[in-house]
Write an enzyme that holds these catalytic residues in place. Structure first.
Site, short mmCIF file in Angstrom:
data_model
loop_
_atom_site.label_atom_id
_atom_site.label_comp_id
_atom_site.label_asym_id
_atom_site.label_seq_id
_atom_site.Cartn_x
_atom_site.Cartn_y
_atom_site.Cartn_z
N HIS A 205 8.82 4.59 -4.60
CA HIS A 205 7.98 3.47 -4.19
C HIS A 205 7.58 2.54 -5.34
CE1 HIS A 205 4.75 6.03 -5.74
NE2 HIS A 205 4.05 4.91 -5.88
C1 UD1 Z 1 -0.37 2.27 -4.89
C2 UD1 Z 1 -0.71 2.35 -6.38
C3 UD1 Z 1 0.26 3.28 -7.09
C4 UD1 Z 1 0.36 4.62 -6.37
C5 UD1 Z 1 0.70 4.39 -4.91
C6 UD1 Z 1 0.82 5.68 -4.13
C7 UD1 Z 1 -1.65 0.29 -7.36
C8 UD1 Z 1 -1.35 -0.89 -8.21
N1 UD1 Z 1 -0.59 1.04 -7.02
O1 UD1 Z 1 0.89 1.62 -4.78
O2 UD1 Z 1 -0.19 3.48 -8.41
O3 UD1 Z 1 1.34 5.42 -6.98
O4 UD1 Z 1 -0.32 3.57 -4.33
O5 UD1 Z 1 1.07 5.46 -2.80
O6 UD1 Z 1 -2.78 0.52 -7.03
N2 UD1 Z 1 0.60 -0.03 2.97
C9 UD1 Z 1 0.60 0.44 4.26
N3 UD1 Z 1 -0.30 1.39 4.62
C10 UD1 Z 1 -1.20 1.88 3.73
C11 UD1 Z 1 -1.20 1.39 2.41
C12 UD1 Z 1 -0.30 0.45 2.03
O7 UD1 Z 1 1.41 0.03 5.08
O8 UD1 Z 1 -2.01 2.74 4.12
C13 UD1 Z 1 1.57 -1.06 2.57
C14 UD1 Z 1 0.87 -2.35 2.20
O9 UD1 Z 1 0.95 -3.24 3.21
C15 UD1 Z 1 1.60 -2.84 0.96
C16 UD1 Z 1 2.39 -1.65 0.48
O10 UD1 Z 1 2.23 -0.59 1.40
O11 UD1 Z 1 2.49 -3.87 1.28
C17 UD1 Z 1 1.93 -1.24 -0.86
O12 UD1 Z 1 0.56 -0.80 -0.89
P1 UD1 Z 1 -0.33 -1.00 -2.21
O13 UD1 Z 1 -1.63 -0.33 -2.07
O14 UD1 Z 1 -0.31 -2.43 -2.58
O15 UD1 Z 1 0.45 -0.31 -3.38
P2 UD1 Z 1 1.35 0.98 -3.40
O16 UD1 Z 1 2.75 0.54 -3.57
O17 UD1 Z 1 1.02 1.91 -2.28
#
Ligand code: UD1
Length: 363
Positions: A205
């Site tokens: 991811h």
């Molecule tokens: C975040 C953390 C990363 C960690 C990872 C574990 C930061 C910068 N990054 O990255 O260090 O390793 O979490 O998972 O804080 N989304 C969903 N459902 C959710 C959460 C997110 O669909 O419950 C989608 C969001 O729409 C977004 C994408 O996943 O587009 C990424 O979520 P985001 O929290 O921005 O960062 P991660 O890639 O999850």
């Protein structure tokens, strides 16, 4: 002492659970748990509360997804109000996600001391959002709790004074030890028609791997070759499934008939799958540490790691995102060439107790 403990994203939950546990029952500590809502899907958040025995958060900030600035800013605005209302003596943050950084800045500006658990880790790669979060959080923290001795050296080089740095071990490993027996009895691999030790488990991811169509496509090509030799189980992060759709790469996954896709899994199921895997393929930070404890060979699809002890003493190898290197590393393991790791110093299941003792004795 009133302490606010903060969680925001999935990898925070397993780090916070033993800390909340260690603080509970101590009369002089009044703890509050704040969930920023950075992760909000049941499978990215609630399932960890349920399985790890975390109490229901006292406050939920509901910030959701957004750009880095939007997400960080939303946490800051909401958390500032929490701090003004609750007036804590200390806030405690874990890891390196956007919520960690946002809460640390907000508290520091209100002169509230910050304790950072998992301080001092450095990949020396500022294209990683997590690296920026780590550097800023550490610069603002009054208590820096480290998991490995390299982290102490990194902090010393950044000019952080010695008396703020405490080498305590790894709270995520506290959680692993606590749940290992229960997880190991679930037989999760059999639900996917897999046999013990005869599958690879994959997580992917990191923005550097999944946000670039060419890199992601190359990784999928490598996985397609690997699954001809060993089945792959792939619990897919929401970011990754969004990108695979966006870049039109779904066919590569569909054509790989020995690659089993699932939604993100609960902590216990995932731990069970890790313990029984033949190979772990990942770009996660925490999984490099967990596989070191479990003695499972870990192939990390990154060019660097902020957790060098997993390379030096553990079962981890770094291969980057080059498809040839990924396939070659897996073939080596399949041929029986595996690193035999040792357990890093203080990764003994008692890190959270040390943290709480230090907090109580130095205030
Ligand atoms: C975040 C953390 C990363 C960690 C990872 C574990 C930061 C910068 N990054 O990255 O260090 O390793 O979490 O998972 O804080 N989304 C969903 N459902 C959710 C959460 C997110 O669909 O419950 C989608 C969001 O729409 C977004 C994408 O996943 O587009 C990424 O979520 P985001 O929290 O921005 O960062 P991660 O890639 O999850």
């Amino acid at each position: 002492m009133r302490i606010i403990n903060v969680v925001g994203a999935r990898p925070n939950m397993m780090k916070m659970a033993p800390i909340v546990d260690a603080m509970s029952g101590i009369e002089s500590v009044e703890q509050r748990l704040v969930h920023t809502g950075q992760h909000y899907d049941h499978k990215m958040s609630q399932v960890f509360f349920d399985q790890l025995g975390l109490p229901r958060p006292d406050l939920y900030l509901d910030v959701g997804s957004g750009s880095h600035a939007e997400q960080t800013a939303r946490v800051m605005v909401a958390f500032e109000q929490v701090l003004l209302d609750q007036k804590p003596d200390l806030i405690l943050v874990v890891g390196d996600v956007n919520s960690t950084l946002a809460c640390a800045i907000t508290a520091a500006k209100l002169w509230i001391p910050v304790a950072h658990v998992e301080a001092g880790l450095r990949s020396f790669d500022r294209t990683m959002p997590e690296e920026i979060n780590r550097i800023v959080t550490d610069a603002l923290s009054s208590y820096l709790f480290t998991t490995e001795i390299d982290a102490n050296h990194n902090l010393q080089k950044e000019g952080i004074s010695e008396e703020k740095i405490f080498f305590v071990g790894n709270v995520m490993i506290d959680t692993l030890y606590k749940h290992k027996t229960k997880a190991g009895s679930l037989g999760t691999y059999s639900h996917y028609g897999l046999s013990q030790g005869e599958y690879a488990l994959l997580t992917l991811h990191r923005p550097s791997n999944v946000d670039d169509a060419l890199i992601l496509s190359g990784i999928l090509d490598a996985l397609s070759l690997i699954q001809e030799q060993i089945p792959i189980l792939f619990p897919m992060h929401p970011r990754t499934s969004q990108r695979i759709d966006e870049f039109g790469l779904t066919k590569k996954i569909k054509d790989a008939s020995n690659m089993h896709l699932t939604e993100p899994l609960g902590y216990l199921e995932f731990l069970d799958l890790m313990m029984n895997a033949g190979i772990m393929l990942t770009d996660s930070g925490g999984i490099q540490e967990e596989t070191t404890i479990l003695g499972v060979p870990c192939v990390t699809l990154r060019d660097n790691t902020e957790r060098p002890v997993t390379i030096r003493q553990g079962t981890n190898v770094l291969v980057g995102s080059d498809p040839l290197r990924i396939v070659a590393a897996v073939e080596q393991i399949l041929a029986g060439e595996k690193k035999q790791g040792v357990i890093p110093e203080l990764w003994d299941g008692r890190a959270a107790d040390r943290i709480v003792k230090i907090l109580l004795s130095t205030r």
